[in-house]
Design an enzyme around this catalytic site. Structure first.
Site, mmCIF file in Angstrom:
data_model
loop_
_atom_site.group_PDB
_atom_site.id
_atom_site.type_symbol
_atom_site.label_atom_id
_atom_site.label_comp_id
_atom_site.label_asym_id
_atom_site.label_seq_id
_atom_site.Cartn_x
_atom_site.Cartn_y
_atom_site.Cartn_z
ATOM 1 C CD GLU A 173 11.114 -25.695 -53.648
ATOM 2 O OE1 GLU A 173 9.869 -25.778 -53.703
ATOM 3 O OE2 GLU A 173 11.854 -26.635 -53.315
ATOM 4 C CD GLU A 212 12.567 -28.779 -50.681
ATOM 5 O OE1 GLU A 212 12.742 -27.718 -50.068
ATOM 6 O OE2 GLU A 212 11.451 -29.309 -50.780
ATOM 7 C CD GLU A 213 8.354 -30.960 -50.577
ATOM 8 O OE1 GLU A 213 8.302 -30.491 -49.416
ATOM 9 O OE2 GLU A 213 7.936 -30.345 -51.565
ATOM 10 C CG ASP A 251 6.647 -28.012 -53.804
ATOM 11 O OD1 ASP A 251 7.804 -27.980 -54.237
ATOM 12 O OD2 ASP A 251 6.390 -28.079 -52.592
ATOM 13 C CG ASP A 253 11.585 -34.955 -52.698
ATOM 14 O OD1 ASP A 253 12.107 -34.074 -53.398
ATOM 15 O OD2 ASP A 253 11.504 -34.878 -51.452
HETATM 16 ZN ZN LIG Z 1 9.349 -27.801 -53.235
#
Ligand SMILES: [Zn+2]
Length: 378
Positions: free
Chosen positions: A163, A134-135, A100, A69
């Site tokens: 990351e 994750e976000e 990212d 994501d």
């Molecule tokens: Zn990330």
């Protein structure tokens, strides 16, 4: 000609997988992973897509961790190129997720392809845990899958999170832990009234001035060798009806702490509430603990091997650090997994015109491959 890593990165980047959407990214990864002999599982939990893949049955297991994501593109007019049309300009690849962290996922996959071709019978196992949350709230992603793995006694010994850890050049910084995160949502309760009749009202703005200043000025700790000092920052504050002649009834504010292992959430809560009580505030506060601090010691074998591989491959040693925002590494750490984060330069993450240097993308894939070699066969 585009390299395989660049091809895969572009394929992932062309999918607008804003949290919690995955837009077929994990299906695409599955095709690469099954071709390498991984067993692939998809776990869809409350609209969150998760992929777990493993190749091998021996221990130790190195798990590559990441997310498909991305955060929203934001102001489209500020993007020089469309955010979900990966574009190469001056040796940089532009797209939302370029740093990212879809490029890292592409680099992990091609690193594994070359490693497995060279060492098909390597000792140990390789795994992937990829989520599309994750976000976002991060409840139905990595955390949920680790619970499943724990029940099956499949918690990996080592975790490499892709990351964007780097500051100026690739792998100049690797993260070996993170500060904890604690948010307080505070309401200071007064009594609404006319500004001309303050004796009939209780002004929550006046009530707030001194205690909030006192809270903002606290020195929590001095940090440690690997943790910066804990810090409290107010993020929002609101009060007032908009009218100039009304004393508001309530003031709302929130603040977040990034804290080192020298300070506990319990101590923070007691200190803040103690100040509010000392000043006679009527208040309501909700606390959300985003994560406790975690840390893998730098003299640990896994961390040392990854750090020496970086130095051998790139010619400089990484700074081992715990700065930055939270990552899913915190969930692995809860199970005793040793965690390190090594990924692209983070200068443009979550910004418009997010990008990665093409040469660094190739270097990252080579670095991940060298890490596999150093961990499993040297
Ligand atoms: Zn990330």
């Amino acid at each position: 000609m585009r390299s395989k890593t660049l091809e895969l990165a572009c394929d992932l980047l062309s999918r607008p997988s804003v949290t919690p959407k995955d837009e077929g990214c994990q299906q695409l990864l599955e095709s690469y992973l099954t071709a390498m002999g991984f067993t692939v599982e998809h776990h869809i939990i409350n609209n969150v897509s998760n992929l777990f893949a493993i190749r091998g049955t021996q221990k130790p297991t190195l798990c590559f961790a990441g997310h498909t994501d991305v955060v929203p593109a934001g102001d489209l007019s500020s993007w020089r190129t469309p955010p979900f049309t990966p574009t190469i300009e001056k040796n940089k690849l532009y797209a939302r997720g370029a740093a990212d962290m879809k490029s890292s996922i592409a680099a992990m996959i091609t690193a594994c392809e070359r490693f497995i071709q060279l060492y098909p019978e390597h000792p140990g196992s390789i795994a992937f845990l990829i989520t599309s949350d994750e976000e976002g709230p991060a409840l139905d992603g990595t955390q949920a899958i680790l619970k499943i793995l724990e029940a099956r006694q499949q918690i990996p010994e080592w975790c490499l999170v892709g990351e964007p850890s780097s500051t100026v050049k690739l792998a100049d910084t690797a993260k070996i832990g993170r500060r904890g995160s604690l948010t307080g949502y505070l309401k200071i309760i007064g009594k609404q009234g006319h500004v001309a009749y303050p004796q009939l009202a209780l002004n929550p703005i006046h009530q707030a001035f001194i205690p909030l200043a006192e809270i903002a000025a606290i020195t929590w700790d001095q940090g440690t060798e690997f943790f910066p000092p804990s810090s409290l920052q107010f993020a929002n504050i609101q009060a007032g009806t908009g009218a100039a002649n009304v004393i508001p009834g309530i003031l709302e504010t929130n603040f977040n702490l990034r804290f080192s292992p020298e300070t506990t959430p319990e101590h923070i809560q007691a200190t803040v509430e103690g100040i509010l009580q000392k000043h006679g505030c009527e208040y309501h506060i909700d606390w959300i603990l985003g994560g406790k601090p975690f840390y893998t010691a730098p003299d640990n074998d896994f961390i040392r091997k990854v750090a020496t591989t970086i130095e051998k491959t790139l010619g400089y040693a990484p700074l081992l650090s715990t700065t930055g925002g939270t990552s899913d590494g915190r969930f692995f750490a809860q199970y005793g997994t040793q965690v390190i984060e090594v990924g692209p330069v983070n200068a443009t993450i979550h910004q418009v015109n997010e990008c990665i240097d093409i040469d660094e993308l190739e270097q990252l894939s080579a670095l991940y491959e060298a890490i596999l070699v150093n961990l499993f066969v040297s």
